[in-house]
Design an enzyme around this catalytic site. Structure first.
Site, PDB file in Angstrom:
ATOM      1  N   MET A   1     -25.998  31.407  19.957  1.00 60.87           N
ATOM      2  CA  MET A   1     -25.431  30.558  21.018  1.00 60.87           C
ATOM      3  C   MET A   1     -23.914  30.451  20.891  1.00 60.87           C
ATOM      4  O   MET A   1     -23.192  30.521  21.887  1.00 60.87           O
ATOM      5  CB  MET A   1     -26.065  29.169  20.961  1.00 60.87           C
ATOM      6  CG  MET A   1     -27.530  29.126  21.366  1.00 60.87           C
ATOM      7  SD  MET A   1     -27.787  29.503  23.106  1.00 60.87           S
ATOM      8  CE  MET A   1     -27.261  27.954  23.857  1.00 60.87           C
TER       9      MET A   1
ATOM     10  N   ASN B   1     -16.423  31.265  11.350  1.00 59.63           N
ATOM     11  CA  ASN B   1     -17.816  31.263  10.910  1.00 59.63           C
ATOM     12  C   ASN B   1     -17.833  31.225   9.384  1.00 59.63           C
ATOM     13  O   ASN B   1     -16.951  31.839   8.744  1.00 59.63           O
ATOM     14  CB  ASN B   1     -18.532  32.518  11.408  1.00 59.63           C
ATOM     15  CG  ASN B   1     -20.048  32.396  11.248  1.00 59.63           C
ATOM     16  OD1 ASN B   1     -20.727  31.752  12.043  1.00 59.63           O
ATOM     17  ND2 ASN B   1     -20.560  33.015  10.204  1.00 59.63           N
TER      18      ASN B   1
ATOM     19  N   ASN C   1     -28.167  21.307  19.501  1.00 56.09           N
ATOM     20  CA  ASN C   1     -29.307  20.519  19.981  1.00 56.09           C
ATOM     21  C   ASN C   1     -29.483  19.276  19.120  1.00 56.09           C
ATOM     22  O   ASN C   1     -30.513  19.059  18.508  1.00 56.09           O
ATOM     23  CB  ASN C   1     -30.584  21.368  19.918  1.00 56.09           C
ATOM     24  CG  ASN C   1     -30.933  21.939  21.279  1.00 56.09           C
ATOM     25  OD1 ASN C   1     -30.454  21.480  22.308  1.00 56.09           O
ATOM     26  ND2 ASN C   1     -31.749  22.968  21.277  1.00 56.09           N
TER      27      ASN C   1
ATOM     28  N   GLY D   1     -29.858  26.911  28.394  1.00 52.25           N
ATOM     29  CA  GLY D   1     -29.933  28.198  29.073  1.00 52.25           C
ATOM     30  C   GLY D   1     -30.139  29.351  28.130  1.00 52.25           C
ATOM     31  O   GLY D   1     -30.171  30.505  28.522  1.00 52.25           O
ATOM     32  N   GLY D   2     -30.282  29.026  26.836  1.00 52.16           N
ATOM     33  CA  GLY D   2     -30.481  30.080  25.842  1.00 52.16           C
ATOM     34  C   GLY D   2     -29.243  30.969  25.746  1.00 52.16           C
ATOM     35  O   GLY D   2     -28.151  30.620  26.220  1.00 52.16           O
TER      36      GLY D   2
ATOM     37  N   LYS E   1     -30.272  16.190  27.491  1.00 52.11           N
ATOM     38  CA  LYS E   1     -30.734  17.513  27.035  1.00 52.11           C
ATOM     39  C   LYS E   1     -32.109  17.404  26.388  1.00 52.11           C
ATOM     40  O   LYS E   1     -32.962  18.277  26.560  1.00 52.11           O
ATOM     41  CB  LYS E   1     -29.734  18.114  26.048  1.00 52.11           C
ATOM     42  CG  LYS E   1     -30.178  19.442  25.406  1.00 52.11           C
ATOM     43  CD  LYS E   1     -30.436  20.541  26.400  1.00 52.11           C
ATOM     44  CE  LYS E   1     -30.580  21.904  25.781  1.00 52.11           C
ATOM     45  NZ  LYS E   1     -31.745  22.123  24.924  1.00 52.11           N
TER      46      LYS E   1
ATOM     47  N   GLU F   1     -39.234  20.836  29.723  1.00 45.82           N
ATOM     48  CA  GLU F   1     -39.428  22.274  29.456  1.00 45.82           C
ATOM     49  C   GLU F   1     -40.771  22.511  28.783  1.00 45.82           C
ATOM     50  O   GLU F   1     -41.551  23.380  29.183  1.00 45.82           O
ATOM     51  CB  GLU F   1     -38.289  22.758  28.583  1.00 45.82           C
ATOM     52  CG  GLU F   1     -38.375  24.166  28.052  1.00 45.82           C
ATOM     53  CD  GLU F   1     -37.262  24.429  27.030  1.00 45.82           C
ATOM     54  OE1 GLU F   1     -36.081  24.278  27.395  1.00 45.82           O
ATOM     55  OE2 GLU F   1     -37.573  24.765  25.878  1.00 45.82           O
TER      56      GLU F   1
ATOM     57  N   ARG G   1     -57.956  -8.427  23.411  1.00 42.72           N
ATOM     58  CA  ARG G   1     -56.854  -8.889  22.554  1.00 42.72           C
ATOM     59  C   ARG G   1     -56.954 -10.392  22.324  1.00 42.72           C
ATOM     60  O   ARG G   1     -56.709 -10.898  21.240  1.00 42.72           O
ATOM     61  CB  ARG G   1     -55.510  -8.528  23.197  1.00 42.72           C
ATOM     62  CG  ARG G   1     -55.207  -7.051  23.222  1.00 42.72           C
ATOM     63  CD  ARG G   1     -53.859  -6.753  23.893  1.00 42.72           C
ATOM     64  NE  ARG G   1     -52.729  -7.195  23.107  1.00 42.72           N
ATOM     65  CZ  ARG G   1     -51.900  -8.178  23.454  1.00 42.72           C
ATOM     66  NH1 ARG G   1     -52.114  -8.840  24.601  1.00 42.72           N
ATOM     67  NH2 ARG G   1     -50.901  -8.524  22.690  1.00 42.72           N
TER      68      ARG G   1
HETATM   69  C1  6PG Z   1     -32.388  25.483  26.123  1.00 41.42           C
HETATM   70  C2  6PG Z   1     -33.602  25.546  25.195  1.00 41.42           C
HETATM   71  C3  6PG Z   1     -33.196  25.540  23.742  1.00 41.42           C
HETATM   72  C4  6PG Z   1     -34.385  25.314  22.785  1.00 41.42           C
HETATM   73  C5  6PG Z   1     -35.300  26.501  22.725  1.00 41.42           C
HETATM   74  C6  6PG Z   1     -36.331  26.363  21.620  1.00 41.42           C
HETATM   75  O1  6PG Z   1     -32.281  24.484  26.853  1.00 41.42           O
HETATM   76  O2  6PG Z   1     -31.609  26.447  26.100  1.00 41.42           O
HETATM   77  O3  6PG Z   1     -34.380  24.369  25.453  1.00 41.42           O
HETATM   78  O4  6PG Z   1     -32.283  24.474  23.547  1.00 41.42           O
HETATM   79  O5  6PG Z   1     -33.923  25.113  21.516  1.00 41.42           O
HETATM   80  O6  6PG Z   1     -35.973  26.559  23.939  1.00 41.42           O
HETATM   81  O7  6PG Z   1     -36.951  25.102  21.700  1.00 41.42           O
HETATM   82  P1  6PG Z   1     -38.383  24.855  20.987  1.00 41.42           P
HETATM   83  O8  6PG Z   1     -38.374  25.666  19.695  1.00 41.42           O
HETATM   84  O9  6PG Z   1     -38.431  23.371  20.711  1.00 41.42           O
HETATM   85  O10 6PG Z   1     -39.415  25.353  21.941  1.00 41.42           O
END
Ligand code: 6PG
Length: 471
Positions: free
Chosen positions: A18, A37, A108, A135-136, A188, A195, A448
């Site tokens: 990323m 890095n 994240n 968006g990966g 997010k 998602e 209850r």
């Molecule tokens: C995004 C994705 C990303 C996420 C991967 C893996 O918005 O680009 O959500 O942030 O880390 O999809 O997520 P999981 O391993 O929890 O499925």
């Protein structure tokens, strides 16, 4: 006199997938960027492979050189693994920075960590932003969805860069400041919870097509490609069709038939479920999706269960059609997003963020993993009826009238034939509970009060009443 290197306008630490992609995107939009890095060879390999963009990129080998290469006041993006690494990176940078230098955590992060870091920065007179980037790798390189959190003035310092590199939806950048502190990372997180749910419902439809209708992966790909031309149009439907159509280069079999049915998870969906409980926000579709991932990892137990009870899935013998599945997915999606925005609403009130709900939907229209055409309708509904559950907004109420029958039919037929639909079932139950004025919680209240004298309200008024079940 050696050539005086021009100072970079922004810097980025962490050249993983990323970070590298985001750095190229920033350089590609004409901004001079310095990169660092921990592994120096990675930095030089990245720069060597940057092609024509290399001229905009200053590779650095030490934190000191990295900071010195940045124009003041500095802006530094951290693209490092969430958790204590972020804290360590901030601590390492702190002695090198000036008070008005800006650190931006674009990983994240758990929003609670971001809240803490924001408070620490504020007390120390430092400047900190937490931004969700979705968006990966492709999104990071060519246009992510960006959800910002922290001081608005800090966001405005880098907004020209973030909006330039973000995805574009019909001329509008998918990059917005969501609110103070961890607001961006919270949005997010909810994005990731949705998602998970979107992916789970798609997987449930896949299971019905495969085990209930006996369709091959290539047939299933055709169904998804068809659905992607209708109300279900989305990145996840699109890629699910691609996944179903793919062939394993090693065996020649359908790729889906070779992938083991155990889902991974980095935890963002789980965080959504945890926070929803804290906020008393019902998100049963997302919770079902997280649970389904957990159950999927119990492969040995599931094999044991099948040996004891026999396999659950049975052929549907024509009991469902592709249209039924499409309608069910539409209805399930609406329920899922209604729950997601309810959670965002509760969080906004709890943390005092004033989240711009229509903007949240707008930012998700392009670039992010859950991008879909329906999000434009959600933005409209959230603008026109801001204080209404999304499912009651006229547009979506009409959609539910048209599709809840399909959802009910799919859940019923699938359940009768052992085809597991936990997320779609949760969507149906949520829909029915949200249209049942007289529910059954009165029984809960009676129980209850019987065992704990907790008291209850009466339908004819008053509260803290007790039943006649003795002292
Ligand atoms: C995004 C994705 C990303 C996420 C991967 C893996 O918005 O680009 O959500 O942030 O880390 O999809 O997520 P999981 O391993 O929890 O499925």
């Amino acid at each position: 006199m050696g050539r005086v290197m021009a100072k970079s306008e922004i810097g980025l630490i962490g050249l993983g997938t990323m970070g590298a992609a985001l750095s190229l995107n920033i350089a590609d939009h004409g901004f001079a960027i310095s990169v660092f890095n921990r592994t120096t060879t990675t930095t030089h390999e990245f720069h060597a492979e940057a092609g024509t963009l290399a001229d905009k990129i200053t590779p650095t080998e030490t934190p000191e050189d990295f900071v010195a290469s940045l124009a003041s006041p500095r802006a530094i993006i951290l693209m490092v693994p969430a958790g204590e690494i972020v804290d360590k990176q901030i601590a390492a940078l702190r002695p090198l920075l000036d008070p008005d230098d800006l650190i931006i955590d674009a990983g994240n992060a758990n929003f609670r960590d971001t809240q803490r870091r924001a408070e620490t920065a504020d007390k120390a007179g430092e400047v900190f932003l937490g931004i969700g980037v979705s968006g990966g790798e492709e999104g990071a390189r060519f246009g992510p969805s960006i959800m910002g959190g922290g001081p608005k003035a800090a966001w405005e310092r880098v907004a020209h860069i973030l909006t330039a590199i973000a995805a574009d939806y019909e001329g509008t950048a998918c990059a917005t400041w969501m609110g103070q502190g961890g607001a961006g990372h919270f949005v997010k997180t909810v994005h990731n919870g949705i998602e998970y749910a979107d992916m789970q419902m798609i997987a449930e439809a896949y299971g019905i097509l495969r085990d209930g209708m006996g369709q091959s992966a290539s047939d299933i790909a055709k169904a998804f490609k068809t659905w992607n031309n209708g109300p279900l149009q989305s990145y996840l439907i699109e890629i699910s069709g691609e996944v179903a159509a793919a062939t394993d280069p090693k065996s020649g079999a359908a790729m889906l038939d070779v992938i083991l049915d155990r889902a991974g998870q980095k935890g963002t969906g789980r965080w959504t479920a945890v926070e929803a409980q804290h906020l008393a926000a019902p998100i049963p579709v997302i919770e079902a999706a997280v649970a389904a991932r957990n159950i999927s990892t119990a492969k040995p137990s599931r094999e044991e269960g099948e040996a004891i009870f026999g396999a659950a899935p049975q052929p549907l013998d024509g009991a469902l059609t592709l249209d039924d599945l499409e309608g069910a997915l539409i209805a399930g999606k609406i329920m899922c997003y209604a729950q997601g925005f309810h959670l965002l609403n509760n969080a906004s009130a709890e943390f005092g963020w004033e989240l711009p709900m229509p903007e949240v939907a707008r930012v998700w229209r392009a670039g992010c993993i859950i991008r879909s055409s329906m999000l434009n309708d959600m933005a409209t509904a959230l603008t026109e009826t801001p204080d209404t559950n999304l499912m009651f907004a006229p547009f979506f109420a009409d959609k539910m009238r048209d599709t809840h029958g399909a959802l009910r039919k799919v859940v019923a037929r699938a359940s009768e034939h052992g085809l597991t639909v936990p997320a779609l079932s949760a969507a149906l139950s949520y829909f029915d509970m949200m249209r049942t004025a007289r529910g059954t919680a009165n029984m809960i209240q009676g129980q209850r009060d019987f065992f704990g004298a907790h008291g209850f309200e009466r339908v004819d008024g008053g509260s803290d009443h007790h039943g006649p079940w003795g002292s």
